[in-house]
Design a protein around this motif. Sequence first.
Motif, PDB file in Angstrom:
ATOM      1  N   GLN A 136       0.851  -1.187   0.000  1.00 39.71           N
ATOM      2  CA  GLN A 136       0.000   0.000   0.000  1.00 39.71           C
ATOM      3  C   GLN A 136       0.885   1.235   0.000  1.00 39.71           C
ATOM      4  OE1 GLN A 136      -3.192   0.843  -0.107  1.00 39.71           O
ATOM      5  NE2 GLN A 136      -4.031  -1.202  -0.264  1.00 39.71           N
ATOM      6  N   PRO A 137       0.538   2.265  -0.767  1.00 41.32           N
ATOM      7  CA  PRO A 137       1.312   3.507  -0.698  1.00 41.32           C
ATOM      8  C   PRO A 137       1.005   4.247   0.593  1.00 41.32           C
ATOM      9  CG  PRO A 137      -0.593   3.802  -2.115  1.00 41.32           C
ATOM     10  CD  PRO A 137      -0.578   2.348  -1.728  1.00 41.32           C
ATOM     11  N   PHE A 138       1.941   5.042   1.033  1.00 41.47           N
ATOM     12  CA  PHE A 138       1.700   5.893   2.197  1.00 41.47           C
ATOM     13  C   PHE A 138       1.064   7.179   1.677  1.00 41.47           C
ATOM     14  CE2 PHE A 138       2.339   8.748   5.651  1.00 41.47           C
ATOM     15  CZ  PHE A 138       2.347   7.959   6.786  1.00 41.47           C
ATOM     16  N   LEU A 139      -0.197   7.419   2.041  1.00 43.43           N
ATOM     17  CA  LEU A 139      -0.964   8.525   1.478  1.00 43.43           C
ATOM     18  C   LEU A 139      -1.204   9.623   2.509  1.00 43.43           C
ATOM     19  CD1 LEU A 139      -3.688   6.491  -0.461  1.00 43.43           C
ATOM     20  CD2 LEU A 139      -1.657   7.583  -1.414  1.00 43.43           C
ATOM     21  N   GLY A 140      -1.284  10.848   2.025  1.00 44.27           N
ATOM     22  CA  GLY A 140      -1.618  11.968   2.894  1.00 44.27           C
ATOM     23  C   GLY A 140      -1.384  13.285   2.196  1.00 44.27           C
ATOM     24  N   GLN A 141      -2.179  14.280   2.564  1.00 44.07           N
ATOM     25  CA  GLN A 141      -2.027  15.614   1.995  1.00 44.07           C
ATOM     26  C   GLN A 141      -1.941  16.681   3.086  1.00 44.07           C
ATOM     27  OE1 GLN A 141      -5.559  15.886  -0.393  1.00 44.07           O
ATOM     28  NE2 GLN A 141      -6.946  16.150   1.363  1.00 44.07           N
ATOM     29  N   SER A 142      -1.966  16.247   4.356  1.00 41.49           N
ATOM     30  CA  SER A 142      -1.823  17.193   5.451  1.00 41.49           C
ATOM     31  C   SER A 142      -0.403  17.743   5.461  1.00 41.49           C
ATOM     32  CB  SER A 142      -2.126  16.502   6.788  1.00 41.49           C
ATOM     33  OG  SER A 142      -1.256  15.402   6.985  1.00 41.49           O
TER      34      SER A 142
ATOM     35  N   ARG B  22      -4.163  14.489  11.880  1.00 40.42           N
ATOM     36  CA  ARG B  22      -4.048  14.773  10.451  1.00 40.42           C
ATOM     37  C   ARG B  22      -5.399  14.548   9.777  1.00 40.42           C
ATOM     38  NH1 ARG B  22      -1.186   9.187   8.427  1.00 40.42           N
ATOM     39  NH2 ARG B  22      -2.047   9.909   6.453  1.00 40.42           N
ATOM     40  N   THR B  23      -6.416  15.234  10.306  1.00 39.20           N
ATOM     41  CA  THR B  23      -7.782  15.035   9.814  1.00 39.20           C
ATOM     42  C   THR B  23      -7.930  15.442   8.352  1.00 39.20           C
ATOM     43  OG1 THR B  23      -8.364  17.188  10.782  1.00 39.20           O
ATOM     44  CG2 THR B  23      -8.860  15.233  12.087  1.00 39.20           C
ATOM     45  N   ASP B  24      -7.001  16.258   7.839  1.00 39.82           N
ATOM     46  CA  ASP B  24      -7.033  16.610   6.411  1.00 39.82           C
ATOM     47  C   ASP B  24      -6.933  15.369   5.527  1.00 39.82           C
ATOM     48  OD1 ASP B  24      -7.049  19.180   7.304  1.00 39.82           O
ATOM     49  OD2 ASP B  24      -5.051  19.714   6.592  1.00 39.82           O
ATOM     50  N   ASP B  25      -6.415  14.280   6.081  1.00 41.65           N
ATOM     51  CA  ASP B  25      -6.182  13.080   5.282  1.00 41.65           C
ATOM     52  C   ASP B  25      -7.333  12.077   5.340  1.00 41.65           C
ATOM     53  OD1 ASP B  25      -3.674  14.056   4.613  1.00 41.65           O
ATOM     54  OD2 ASP B  25      -2.696  13.068   6.305  1.00 41.65           O
TER      55      ASP B  25
ATOM     56  N   LEU C  30     -10.479   7.622   3.021  1.00 41.71           N
ATOM     57  CA  LEU C  30     -11.778   6.957   2.844  1.00 41.71           C
ATOM     58  C   LEU C  30     -12.029   6.671   1.368  1.00 41.71           C
ATOM     59  CD1 LEU C  30     -14.026   9.017   5.301  1.00 41.71           C
ATOM     60  CD2 LEU C  30     -13.469   6.591   5.527  1.00 41.71           C
ATOM     61  N   ARG C  31     -11.736   7.633   0.526  1.00 42.18           N
ATOM     62  CA  ARG C  31     -11.968   7.443  -0.910  1.00 42.18           C
ATOM     63  C   ARG C  31     -10.991   6.444  -1.513  1.00 42.18           C
ATOM     64  NH1 ARG C  31     -12.992  13.909  -1.960  1.00 42.18           N
ATOM     65  NH2 ARG C  31     -15.140  13.935  -1.151  1.00 42.18           N
ATOM     66  N   HIS C  32      -9.726   6.518  -1.072  1.00 41.85           N
ATOM     67  CA  HIS C  32      -8.727   5.585  -1.591  1.00 41.85           C
ATOM     68  C   HIS C  32      -9.087   4.144  -1.249  1.00 41.85           C
ATOM     69  CE1 HIS C  32      -4.883   3.675  -2.479  1.00 41.85           C
ATOM     70  NE2 HIS C  32      -4.919   3.169  -1.256  1.00 41.85           N
ATOM     71  N   PHE C  33      -9.354   3.883   0.028  1.00 42.55           N
ATOM     72  CA  PHE C  33      -9.669   2.513   0.432  1.00 42.55           C
ATOM     73  C   PHE C  33     -11.046   2.084  -0.068  1.00 42.55           C
ATOM     74  CE2 PHE C  33      -6.488   3.434   3.890  1.00 42.55           C
ATOM     75  CZ  PHE C  33      -5.546   2.537   3.415  1.00 42.55           C
ATOM     76  N   GLY C  34     -11.958   3.044  -0.262  1.00 39.61           N
ATOM     77  CA  GLY C  34     -13.247   2.714  -0.861  1.00 39.61           C
ATOM     78  C   GLY C  34     -13.061   2.124  -2.249  1.00 39.61           C
ATOM     79  N   ARG C  35     -12.199   2.745  -3.058  1.00 43.41           N
ATOM     80  CA  ARG C  35     -11.896   2.210  -4.394  1.00 43.41           C
ATOM     81  C   ARG C  35     -11.146   0.883  -4.282  1.00 43.41           C
ATOM     82  NH1 ARG C  35     -10.621   7.731  -5.128  1.00 43.41           N
ATOM     83  NH2 ARG C  35      -8.395   7.272  -4.849  1.00 43.41           N
TER      84      ARG C  35
END
Length: 309
Positions: free
Chosen positions: A5-11, A178-181, A186-191
């Motif tokens: 899994q990639p490490f995701l985040g935009q915060s 890091r609530t910005d993430d 949710l959308r990433h794991f939803g897909r």
Amino acid sequence: MMEEQPFLGQSPQITHLLRTLPMIAVSDVSVLIMGETGTGKELIAQAIHKESRRRQNELVTINCAALPIEGIEDDLFGRCDDDGNISHRGRLLAAEGGTLFLDNIEALPLSIQAKVLRFIEAGECQLLGSHKLQKVDVRIVAASGADIQHEVDAGRFRSDLFYRLQVVPITIPPLRERTDDIVLLLRHFGREFSGNNAVVRYGKEVERCLLGYPWPGNVRELMHFCQRMALLNPGKAIQMEDLPPEMMPEVAASNHVFTLPSSGIKLAQVELDLIEQALAMASGNRSRAARLLGISRDTLLYRMQKHSL
């Protein structure tokens, strides 16, 4: 979390971390990754290895909390026969030319910590049954969900090993910081878990609820939540009644330590006041102030910068 899994985040905290990872990866210095369970420490270790010059060789993972008490030295280092030939290559030797990831490093028994320190400092280890030292070329990445400084103070972890491991310390903030993430994840794991079905959707009320939930299991908990929603509600618009009981607002509200007054507050001013109080109580020690606020030191530094402190 799942492998690959990639490490995701935009915060801001995660953006900064992802920006610095390539610089950390090109070096061979030891790295200590700190963060609560489920924050993605192993993913960061994998990312460091994949961007390093050692990426063509193995990333060997050792969970120090799962090492057998009996035969631990044999398991880690290996042993030689009566003629001095290696009869069993331990897991540290198996990482030759690659990266060794020591997860839950705080669980490493004191009895073996000195040998691991020698291994890190000199790239040498002595196998059972031999007086010769074996040279091994390995890059060390360690991780811990514990306060290792506290373990050092309690005499359960060697201070020299601690300082040798954290040449480059990395702190992963918990998901509640890091609530910005959260929506992004949710959308990433939803897909990820939708399979051949339509992706589940979250309305504004449900999103607000999930943003306010503290996620004690961090990203791993969120991932498992998305997997459950995709399995039980394929393609559905998730409603409040579909959420687990522990995520419902009335349950979360019962855990609040602060009640918002009806007149409202100025959140930025409250945050500034609390940071200044924590720094005063900690006599300016930022690590101690961060612990008083229940956040990481990196998060405290980020928020101090935000307030020009």
